[in-house]
Scaffold this motif. Structure first.
Motif, PDB file in Angstrom:
ATOM      1  N   LEU A   1      19.284  12.093  57.365  1.00 45.66           N
ATOM      2  CA  LEU A   1      18.378  11.134  56.762  1.00 45.66           C
ATOM      3  C   LEU A   1      18.803  10.883  55.322  1.00 45.66           C
ATOM      4  O   LEU A   1      19.595  11.639  54.753  1.00 45.66           O
ATOM      5  CB  LEU A   1      16.942  11.651  56.811  1.00 45.66           C
ATOM      6  CG  LEU A   1      16.388  12.048  58.182  1.00 45.66           C
ATOM      7  CD1 LEU A   1      14.954  12.551  58.040  1.00 45.66           C
ATOM      8  CD2 LEU A   1      16.446  10.890  59.159  1.00 45.66           C
ATOM      9  N   LEU A   2      18.269   9.839  54.730  1.00 43.26           N
ATOM     10  CA  LEU A   2      18.609   9.559  53.330  1.00 43.26           C
ATOM     11  C   LEU A   2      18.226  10.717  52.421  1.00 43.26           C
ATOM     12  O   LEU A   2      18.944  11.033  51.466  1.00 43.26           O
ATOM     13  CB  LEU A   2      17.906   8.278  52.867  1.00 43.26           C
ATOM     14  CG  LEU A   2      18.445   6.962  53.429  1.00 43.26           C
ATOM     15  CD1 LEU A   2      17.586   5.799  52.963  1.00 43.26           C
ATOM     16  CD2 LEU A   2      19.899   6.744  53.024  1.00 43.26           C
ATOM     17  N   THR A   3      17.107  11.355  52.729  1.00 41.61           N
ATOM     18  CA  THR A   3      16.653  12.460  51.886  1.00 41.61           C
ATOM     19  C   THR A   3      17.544  13.690  52.017  1.00 41.61           C
ATOM     20  O   THR A   3      17.850  14.348  51.017  1.00 41.61           O
ATOM     21  CB  THR A   3      15.211  12.823  52.240  1.00 41.61           C
ATOM     22  OG1 THR A   3      15.103  12.972  53.669  1.00 41.61           O
ATOM     23  CG2 THR A   3      14.246  11.749  51.787  1.00 41.61           C
ATOM     24  N   THR A   4      17.962  14.012  53.246  1.00 36.31           N
ATOM     25  CA  THR A   4      18.848  15.168  53.423  1.00 36.31           C
ATOM     26  C   THR A   4      20.225  14.880  52.842  1.00 36.31           C
ATOM     27  O   THR A   4      20.864  15.767  52.261  1.00 36.31           O
ATOM     28  CB  THR A   4      18.973  15.542  54.906  1.00 36.31           C
ATOM     29  OG1 THR A   4      19.478  14.417  55.656  1.00 36.31           O
ATOM     30  CG2 THR A   4      17.617  15.928  55.477  1.00 36.31           C
ATOM     31  N   TYR A   5      20.682  13.643  52.975  1.00 38.48           N
ATOM     32  CA  TYR A   5      21.976  13.268  52.392  1.00 38.48           C
ATOM     33  C   TYR A   5      21.915  13.320  50.868  1.00 38.48           C
ATOM     34  O   TYR A   5      22.851  13.790  50.214  1.00 38.48           O
ATOM     35  CB  TYR A   5      22.347  11.866  52.881  1.00 38.48           C
ATOM     36  CG  TYR A   5      23.693  11.378  52.407  1.00 38.48           C
ATOM     37  CD1 TYR A   5      24.820  12.209  52.445  1.00 38.48           C
ATOM     38  CD2 TYR A   5      23.862  10.081  51.921  1.00 38.48           C
ATOM     39  CE1 TYR A   5      26.055  11.771  52.012  1.00 38.48           C
ATOM     40  CE2 TYR A   5      25.089   9.633  51.491  1.00 38.48           C
ATOM     41  CZ  TYR A   5      26.187  10.476  51.533  1.00 38.48           C
ATOM     42  OH  TYR A   5      27.415  10.042  51.101  1.00 38.48           O
ATOM     43  N   MET A   6      20.806  12.865  50.315  1.00 36.79           N
ATOM     44  CA  MET A   6      20.619  12.925  48.861  1.00 36.79           C
ATOM     45  C   MET A   6      20.633  14.373  48.382  1.00 36.79           C
ATOM     46  O   MET A   6      21.283  14.703  47.374  1.00 36.79           O
ATOM     47  CB  MET A   6      19.302  12.259  48.487  1.00 36.79           C
ATOM     48  CG  MET A   6      18.910  12.373  47.030  1.00 36.79           C
ATOM     49  SD  MET A   6      17.241  11.741  46.731  1.00 36.79           S
ATOM     50  CE  MET A   6      16.263  12.968  47.622  1.00 36.79           C
ATOM     51  N   TYR A   7      19.934  15.245  49.100  1.00 38.97           N
ATOM     52  CA  TYR A   7      19.860  16.652  48.710  1.00 38.97           C
ATOM     53  C   TYR A   7      21.250  17.296  48.732  1.00 38.97           C
ATOM     54  O   TYR A   7      21.643  17.996  47.786  1.00 38.97           O
ATOM     55  CB  TYR A   7      18.914  17.385  49.663  1.00 38.97           C
ATOM     56  CG  TYR A   7      18.784  18.859  49.394  1.00 38.97           C
ATOM     57  CD1 TYR A   7      17.865  19.346  48.469  1.00 38.97           C
ATOM     58  CD2 TYR A   7      19.582  19.777  50.069  1.00 38.97           C
ATOM     59  CE1 TYR A   7      17.748  20.701  48.220  1.00 38.97           C
ATOM     60  CE2 TYR A   7      19.472  21.135  49.831  1.00 38.97           C
ATOM     61  CZ  TYR A   7      18.556  21.591  48.905  1.00 38.97           C
ATOM     62  OH  TYR A   7      18.454  22.940  48.657  1.00 38.97           O
ATOM     63  N   LYS A   8      21.999  17.045  49.799  1.00 38.38           N
ATOM     64  CA  LYS A   8      23.325  17.653  49.914  1.00 38.38           C
ATOM     65  C   LYS A   8      24.303  17.065  48.898  1.00 38.38           C
ATOM     66  O   LYS A   8      25.187  17.767  48.387  1.00 38.38           O
ATOM     67  CB  LYS A   8      23.856  17.487  51.338  1.00 38.38           C
ATOM     68  CG  LYS A   8      23.126  18.380  52.339  1.00 38.38           C
ATOM     69  CD  LYS A   8      23.784  18.387  53.696  1.00 38.38           C
ATOM     70  CE  LYS A   8      23.482  17.153  54.464  1.00 38.38           C
ATOM     71  NZ  LYS A   8      23.965  17.244  55.873  1.00 38.38           N
ATOM     72  N   THR A   9      24.140  15.779  48.600  1.00 35.02           N
ATOM     73  CA  THR A   9      24.995  15.162  47.582  1.00 35.02           C
ATOM     74  C   THR A   9      24.761  15.806  46.219  1.00 35.02           C
ATOM     75  O   THR A   9      25.704  16.034  45.450  1.00 35.02           O
ATOM     76  CB  THR A   9      24.722  13.653  47.492  1.00 35.02           C
ATOM     77  OG1 THR A   9      24.978  13.054  48.770  1.00 35.02           O
ATOM     78  CG2 THR A   9      25.599  12.996  46.445  1.00 35.02           C
ATOM     79  N   ALA A  10      23.497  16.122  45.932  1.00 33.93           N
ATOM     80  CA  ALA A  10      23.172  16.708  44.636  1.00 33.93           C
ATOM     81  C   ALA A  10      23.537  18.183  44.558  1.00 33.93           C
ATOM     82  O   ALA A  10      24.181  18.622  43.597  1.00 33.93           O
ATOM     83  CB  ALA A  10      21.687  16.519  44.337  1.00 33.93           C
ATOM     84  N   PHE A  11      23.149  18.972  45.571  1.00 29.53           N
ATOM     85  CA  PHE A  11      23.231  20.430  45.438  1.00 29.53           C
ATOM     86  C   PHE A  11      24.389  21.071  46.197  1.00 29.53           C
ATOM     87  O   PHE A  11      24.657  22.250  46.002  1.00 29.53           O
ATOM     88  CB  PHE A  11      21.910  21.053  45.887  1.00 29.53           C
ATOM     89  CG  PHE A  11      20.743  20.615  45.048  1.00 29.53           C
ATOM     90  CD1 PHE A  11      20.586  21.092  43.763  1.00 29.53           C
ATOM     91  CD2 PHE A  11      19.825  19.699  45.535  1.00 29.53           C
ATOM     92  CE1 PHE A  11      19.520  20.687  42.973  1.00 29.53           C
ATOM     93  CE2 PHE A  11      18.752  19.285  44.756  1.00 29.53           C
ATOM     94  CZ  PHE A  11      18.605  19.770  43.464  1.00 29.53           C
ATOM     95  N   THR A  12      25.067  20.286  47.049  1.00 27.09           N
ATOM     96  CA  THR A  12      26.272  20.796  47.702  1.00 27.09           C
ATOM     97  C   THR A  12      27.516  20.184  47.075  1.00 27.09           C
ATOM     98  O   THR A  12      28.465  20.887  46.722  1.00 27.09           O
ATOM     99  CB  THR A  12      26.244  20.505  49.220  1.00 27.09           C
ATOM    100  OG1 THR A  12      25.082  21.105  49.796  1.00 27.09           O
ATOM    101  CG2 THR A  12      27.487  21.065  49.895  1.00 27.09           C
TER     102      THR A  12
END
Length: 293
Positions: free
Chosen positions: A247-258
């Motif tokens: 999802l956009l939210t999971t992709y955003m999270y991984k882009t930021a913290f991974t």
């Protein structure tokens, strides 16, 4: 229209929540908007890239568009389960003579359960080895050929992560709609029945127009929450397999913290905010236009 003293009282009570809203909601949005124009890993100096992050997001990032389409599918499933289920159960509750409080409590329980507990529960339900509740149920009714690893199958994983979210908040929206249905004047229903109106005609012509404002508000809440859905899909699959449930939210999270690309993650966050605003505008436009028609 209010006397000066009343206006002052209203202002005093409004200022604290408005300040809290500004600090907790508006400030992070503005910070994300600012960061979206930079490339930054959280350690080194920020590099201004202008609209570069937005151009790459819209034209060069295939994962973003996959996540966007998955988010739309996730939204549709959640709305069908939450709003459709809530309206059905609320309508049935108005006809129930006994046990209303028990039914309302049972339906509301998932909304107060920890999301981590819900994720673990549905991991067991979807399990293939050992067979979980869903696969065992299919076997018992003679549909064992349909058994699959629901969270590992590309064809079923998006629906599998959407169902828990839809189930979780159905009871909450049911209570809101149920309260609105109870406020419909009984004399209007009785007059419709005397005129020979069917149950559906009474609901569609009498009840639904009265609950339309509540229905619009509930639809907006359910839509914006689904578009921002993160915890259960992340806990169940982390966006996998591949990007089948990204999802956009999971992709955003991984882009930021991974990937530690906070600038690009902020760009996705800004898109999510715009997406929610557009969705709210469309809901208001469509439902109010139907009301005027």
């Amino acid at each position: 229209m209010l006397p000066n003293r009343s206006r002052l009282s209203v202002l005093i009570f409004l200022v604290p929540p408005l300040l809290l809203y500004a600090v907790a909601v508006l400030l992070p949005i503005l910070q994300s908007l600012f960061l979206s124009f930079f490339q930054w890993d959280g350690v080194t100096d920020m590099q201004f890239v202008g609209l570069g992050n937005y151009i790459y997001m819209l034209t060069g990032d295939t994962v973003f568009w996959t996540a966007f389409l998955n988010t739309l599918g996730y939204l549709v499933i959640c709305l069908i389960l939450q709003l459709g289920g809530a309206l059905l159960v609320a309508s049935l509750l108005t006809m129930l003579r006994r046990g209303r409080e028990l039914v309302k409590t049972l339906y509301l329980l998932p909304a107060v359960i920890s999301t981590v507990a819900i994720a673990f529960l549905f991991q067991r339900i979807y399990s293939l080895e050992p067979a979980g509740l869903l696969n065992r149920g299919l076997e018992l009714i003679g549909l064992g050929g349909l058994q699959t690893a629901w969270l590992s199958d590309v064809g079923t994983v998006l629906a599998a992560v959407s169902v828990p979210e839809g189930w979780r908040f159905t009871g909450l929206y049911m209570l809101i709609i149920y309260a609105a249905l109870l406020a419909v004047p009984q004399e209007l229903e009785e007059a419709a029945k005397l005129d020979g109106a069917s149950w559906w005609q009474t609901f569609w012509r009498i009840k639904f127009p009265h609950i339309r404002p509540v229905w619009i508000t509930t639809t907006i809440i359910a839509t914006t929450y689904a578009l921002r859905g993160f915890d259960i899909p992340y806990l169940l699959t982390n966006g996998g397999p591949g990007q089948a449930s990204e999802l956009l939210t999971t992709y955003m999270y991984k882009t930021a913290f991974t990937s530690t690309d906070y600038g690009y993650a902020s760009t996705i966050a800004v898109f999510v905010v715009i997406e929610c605003l557009v969705a709210v505008g469309l809901i208001l436009l469509l439902l109010r236009r139907k009301a005027d028609a």
